[in-house]
Design a protein around this motif. Structure first.
Motif, PDB file in Angstrom:
ATOM      1  N   ASN A 130      53.715  66.029  13.066  1.00 40.20           N
ATOM      2  CA  ASN A 130      52.791  65.007  13.504  1.00 40.20           C
ATOM      3  C   ASN A 130      53.655  63.876  13.788  1.00 40.20           C
ATOM      4  O   ASN A 130      53.176  62.981  14.657  1.00 40.20           O
ATOM      5  N   ALA A 131      54.653  63.601  13.148  1.00 40.50           N
ATOM      6  CA  ALA A 131      55.711  62.467  13.338  1.00 40.50           C
ATOM      7  C   ALA A 131      56.277  62.448  14.600  1.00 40.50           C
ATOM      8  O   ALA A 131      56.282  61.624  15.282  1.00 40.50           O
ATOM      9  N   TYR A 156      68.427  56.008  13.351  1.00 38.62           N
ATOM     10  CA  TYR A 156      67.499  56.837  13.612  1.00 38.62           C
ATOM     11  C   TYR A 156      67.331  56.942  15.101  1.00 38.62           C
ATOM     12  O   TYR A 156      66.175  56.952  15.779  1.00 38.62           O
ATOM     13  N   TRP A 157      68.274  56.461  15.903  1.00 39.47           N
ATOM     14  CA  TRP A 157      68.451  56.180  17.217  1.00 39.47           C
ATOM     15  C   TRP A 157      68.595  57.524  17.921  1.00 39.47           C
ATOM     16  O   TRP A 157      68.532  57.678  19.179  1.00 39.47           O
ATOM     17  N   TYR A 158      69.094  58.511  17.336  1.00 33.28           N
ATOM     18  CA  TYR A 158      69.311  59.987  17.933  1.00 33.28           C
ATOM     19  C   TYR A 158      69.463  60.685  16.495  1.00 33.28           C
ATOM     20  O   TYR A 158      69.449  60.414  15.473  1.00 33.28           O
ATOM     21  N   GLN A 160      56.368  56.677   4.433  1.00 31.67           N
ATOM     22  CA  GLN A 160      55.384  57.501   4.964  1.00 31.67           C
ATOM     23  C   GLN A 160      53.923  56.656   5.198  1.00 31.67           C
ATOM     24  O   GLN A 160      53.290  56.705   6.230  1.00 31.67           O
ATOM     25  N   ARG A 161      54.028  55.759   4.283  1.00 30.25           N
ATOM     26  CA  ARG A 161      52.886  55.052   4.669  1.00 30.25           C
ATOM     27  C   ARG A 161      52.686  53.927   5.712  1.00 30.25           C
ATOM     28  O   ARG A 161      51.853  53.597   6.450  1.00 30.25           O
ATOM     29  N   THR A 162      54.204  53.672   5.945  1.00 26.08           N
ATOM     30  CA  THR A 162      54.335  52.791   7.096  1.00 26.08           C
ATOM     31  C   THR A 162      53.945  53.451   8.604  1.00 26.08           C
ATOM     32  O   THR A 162      53.427  53.102   9.390  1.00 26.08           O
ATOM     33  N   VAL A 163      54.429  54.781   8.531  1.00 28.88           N
ATOM     34  CA  VAL A 163      54.009  55.508   9.671  1.00 28.88           C
ATOM     35  C   VAL A 163      52.765  55.994   9.722  1.00 28.88           C
ATOM     36  O   VAL A 163      52.362  55.841  10.973  1.00 28.88           O
ATOM     37  N   ALA A 164      51.786  56.017   8.913  1.00 29.71           N
ATOM     38  CA  ALA A 164      50.584  56.242   9.039  1.00 29.71           C
ATOM     39  C   ALA A 164      49.974  54.716   9.541  1.00 29.71           C
ATOM     40  O   ALA A 164      48.898  54.927  10.549  1.00 29.71           O
ATOM     41  N   SER A 165      50.484  53.715   9.141  1.00 28.60           N
ATOM     42  CA  SER A 165      49.965  52.342   9.729  1.00 28.60           C
ATOM     43  C   SER A 165      50.379  52.630  11.506  1.00 28.60           C
ATOM     44  O   SER A 165      49.623  51.982  12.225  1.00 28.60           O
ATOM     45  N   GLN A 203      60.817  59.767  10.652  1.00 26.53           N
ATOM     46  CA  GLN A 203      60.460  60.649   9.496  1.00 26.53           C
ATOM     47  C   GLN A 203      60.554  62.100   9.945  1.00 26.53           C
ATOM     48  O   GLN A 203      60.697  62.922   9.394  1.00 26.53           O
ATOM     49  N   TRP A 204      60.482  62.378  11.389  1.00 30.60           N
ATOM     50  CA  TRP A 204      60.720  63.537  12.072  1.00 30.60           C
ATOM     51  C   TRP A 204      62.221  64.056  11.914  1.00 30.60           C
ATOM     52  O   TRP A 204      62.463  65.217  11.443  1.00 30.60           O
ATOM     53  N   ILE A 205      63.183  63.104  11.977  1.00 29.26           N
ATOM     54  CA  ILE A 205      64.771  63.390  11.771  1.00 29.26           C
ATOM     55  C   ILE A 205      64.853  63.793  10.267  1.00 29.26           C
ATOM     56  O   ILE A 205      65.511  64.881   9.990  1.00 29.26           O
ATOM     57  N   LEU A 206      64.073  63.107   9.361  1.00 26.53           N
ATOM     58  CA  LEU A 206      64.490  63.502   7.916  1.00 26.53           C
ATOM     59  C   LEU A 206      63.559  64.728   7.364  1.00 26.53           C
ATOM     60  O   LEU A 206      63.940  65.406   6.487  1.00 26.53           O
ATOM     61  N   GLU A 207      62.400  64.743   7.857  1.00 32.33           N
ATOM     62  CA  GLU A 207      61.271  65.647   7.242  1.00 32.33           C
ATOM     63  C   GLU A 207      60.780  66.592   8.105  1.00 32.33           C
ATOM     64  O   GLU A 207      60.204  67.748   7.697  1.00 32.33           O
TER      65      GLU A 207
END
Length: 373
Positions: free
Chosen positions: A107-108, A370-372, A67-72, A99-103
């Protein structure tokens, strides 16, 4: 064997979270990863490793780091940091889209759609291609496509599925068709790069940036093609893409050396000093596992490709993985970034680590990356 190898990557990733902090690994020197503040084209692969590790274990240490990497990555996009290239798919598919796929974090999802729009700015209507590097009109790179882009196209296919905006899919298909026609040669090998006239789109010549020579077959480029055309098939169901992926995979596996992990270029003279590219073997393995999901049980190519994956992954685990080296930062040794350029020619590659883990998780758990969705 796969489970033991996965556990080894998890141990190293836990240690690397502490080592790397808020920085991102790229390639290594003397077995130590070079770190950057999220300004390299490769930084999504660290995020992808964290998401895969979380998906496999459910451990918060991986989730929170991811999650911290996504914020970056959100900050990187907002500040337009080092985005003047086509590798937006590598950056955002494995970070915010993961993140969208898993959670199902909205926002992601929105961040990933914004990234797709950044990639769309690389589209050159006059030439009808996605420009790989540099600004529009650039003398050296303005007319250049490279085979790596096949792994960036899934971001556009996904954006179409999310929004219904046909332009995303249209651009991806036109570029995939162009790549199939000009980057894949008649013997199923591939050019790394191809040049077009910027004004007319007229094809000019094939070449290389990182391969042995213009007419050679850079093994990582061949691997990008294997996986990229397989994913274009998944999204479009165009049988020509699957056929191309299969042919490129057969070419790759027909040329495995004795220890089943490829050299950096299929045409490079082989001697005791010839560099390997373990990352190419990892990418090709993950891509071929994608191909196998689409082949019928009685397809004539299935057994051959299954054997190729088994050989490649066994070779990586037994001879190149850092299993038994708990302090190692990378998962697999002897990757090559740019042999011709003298940049990390025999080191850890963060993308090699990512695709190695993805392939292991496909083999052990049926994970897809996470390509699809």
């Amino acid at each position: 064997m796969w489970k033991q190898a996965i556990e080894d990557t998890l141990q190293k990733t836990r240690a690397n979270i502490e080592r790397f902090g808020d920085l991102f690994p790229h390639v290594s020197e003397n077995d130590i990863y070079h770190l950057n503040p999220n300004n390299e084209w490769t930084d999504g692969f660290w995020s992808g490793i964290l998401w895969l590790s979380y998906q496999y274990t459910g451990e918060k240490v991986f989730q929170e780091a991811a999650q911290r990497t996504v914020a970056s990555f959100k900050e990187r996009l907002e500040n337009n940091v080092a985005l003047e290239h086509h590798d937006i798919g590598f950056l955002y598919s494995l970070s915010s889209k993961a993140q969208w796929i898993l959670e199902r974090d909205e926002n992601a999802r929105q961040l990933t759609l914004q990234a797709a729009d950044v990639l769309m700015k690389r589209w050159r209507p006059k030439g009808q291609y996605i420009q790989a590097w540099g600004p529009e009109g650039d003398a050296a790179n303005g007319g250049r496509i490279i085979i790596d882009c096949m792994l960036n196209l899934p971001l556009l296919y996904w954006a179409y599925e999310q929004t219904g905006n046909e332009k995303y899919k249209e651009v991806a298909i036109i570029h995939a068709d162009l790549s199939r026609r000009y980057l894949v040669r008649g013997d199923d090998s591939s050019y790394h790069t191809f040049y077009f006239d910027q004004e007319t789109g007229e094809p000019l010549r094939g070449g290389t940036h990182q391969g042995y020579q213009d007419g050679s077959t850079w093994t990582r480029g061949q691997a990008w093609g294997i996986y990229g055309f397989a994913l274009s098939y998944r999204y479009t169901k165009n049988p020509l893409y699957l056929e191309t992926a299969v042919r490129m995979a057969r070419y790759f596996f027909e040329r495995l050396p004795q220890d089943d992990v490829v050299y950096w270029d299929f045409n490079a003279p082989v001697n005791a000093e010839t560099k390997r590219d373990s990352s190419a073997s990892a990418i090709a393995s993950a891509g071929t596992l994608e191909i196998l999901e689409h082949l019928a049980a009685d397809d004539a190519n299935r057994a051959y490709l299954e054997n190729g994956v088994q050989r490649s992954m066994t070779g990586l685990v037994k001879s190149y993985a850092t299993i038994g080296k708990p302090d190692a930062q990378g998962f697999i040794e002897r990757g090559s970034y740019s042999v011709r350029g003298g940049a990390a020619p025999d080191d850890y590659m963060i993308w090699g680590d990512y695709y190695y883990l993805e392939a292991l998780l496909r083999l052990e758990k049926g994970f897809k990356g996470y390509w699809y969705e």
